[in-house]
Structure formats: structure tokens, C-alpha cells
Scaffold this active site. Structure first.
Site: not given
Length: 172
Positions: A20, A28, A98, A121, A123
Site C-alpha cells: 500500500h 514513454d 511535468h 507526456w 508518464n
């Protein structure tokens, strides 16, 4: 030999070892993975495998309570954004800068899963969760507000059949 699911030994082991709150990032082809964080490199060639394909595989075997991704994904890559939200319809979502994915979050990952996707983007951080139907089956335990919300998210999603509710008799 394993019959089904993820056959890649490292990826299967990673998912089995998650607890957890652990975080993994599916990336990418161009994400700058920190040197001191493990990376399972699945990239074969351009767009093989895709982020969507890997997320779908992982989602079948991992309980994800939250996803984190760059704000730019929504505005600058709406097609992938829509796919990600569709796969993870049962959990919280957080949009961050980002640069925060690279500087703040990347060093804290348990592992990276590197795809061959050439998609800006692309990811996505997956935060491991628990199965609230199992953890709160005992009627003498208190279900915190967060888990009431999780139960509602799961019940309203297309993944409800992935959760074992046989011992969960509570009315939340």
C-alpha cells in the site's frame, strides 16, 4: 509455467512485491529514469509496447488507488489522456506539473516500467492500494471516510468483478 496474466518475470515480481502506497511509473520511451531507481525496460521498437497496453496488463493484476500524471497530458495529448482515464475509472487522479514528475516524484518510485511509446507526456504514476472489501470485512473495524469513497468508486466502475466481496456483508 505461469498460465496467464503478466508472463514477464520482473514485472510480475514487481507487482507481487507492491504494498500500500508504493508507486511505480509507466513511462514513454524518452523519460529520464534516475540512475538509482530500478527500471524494467520493455521497449522493443517505436510504440512497442504502448503505454495503453502495459497499463491494461498491470491494471488486471494491481490494485491502484490513485494515478498521477502531468497536467499537459489532458491538454496536449487528449487521446492518451482519455485512454488512461478509461483504464483507471475506479481511482483518484492527480494532475501535476511535468517538471514535478521528473524532479519530485521520479526519485521516489519503487520502479519504472519503460515502454516503447513515442507519445508526449506519456508518464503515468500508479499508486498501489488495498482491497477495501477484504480489509474492512470485519464489522468491528471502522471504515474511514477515504475507504467509503474507495468502495463507492469501485462499485461504480467496470472493475467491480475483480474484487472479492464474498465476505463483505457490511452496509456502508
Amino acid at each position: 509455467m505461469k498460465r496467464s496474466g503478466i508472463l514477464h518475470a520482473e514485472l510480475s515480481k514487481l507487482i507481487a512485491e507492491l504494498r500500500h502506497g508504493h508507486m511505480i511509473m509507466v513511462t514513454d520511451a524518452g523519460f529520464p529514469v534516475p540512475r538509482d531507481v530500478p527500471c524494467i525496460d520493455l521497449a522493443i521498437t517505436k510504440n512497442v509496447p504502448t503505454i495503453e497496453f502495459i497499463l491494461q496488463l498491470i491494471d488486471k493484476e494491481m490494485i491502484t488507488e490513485k494515478i498521477i500524471f502531468a497536467k499537459d497530458l489532458r491538454t496536449n495529448n487528449p487521446s492518451l489522456h482519455k485512454k488512461v482515464l478509461s483504464i483507471f475509472d475506479d481511482c483518484d487522479r492527480e494532475e501535476v506539473k511535468h517538471t514535478d514528475l521528473i524532479r519530485k516524484y521520479a526519485p521516489t518510485m519503487k520502479c519504472f516500467v519503460h515502454t516503447g511509446e513515442f507519445s508526449p507526456w506519456g508518464n503515468i504514476i500508479l499508486v498501489a492500494g488495498t482491497d477495501p472489501f477484504r480489509w474492512f470485512a470485519d464489522e468491528t473495524t471502522v471504515i474511514p471516510a477515504f475507504y467509503h469513497k474507495r468502495l463507492k468508486q469501485i462499485r461504480g466502475s467496470k472493475k467491480i468483478d475483480l474484487f472479492d466481496q464474498s465476505d463483505f456483508t457490511r452496509k456502508d
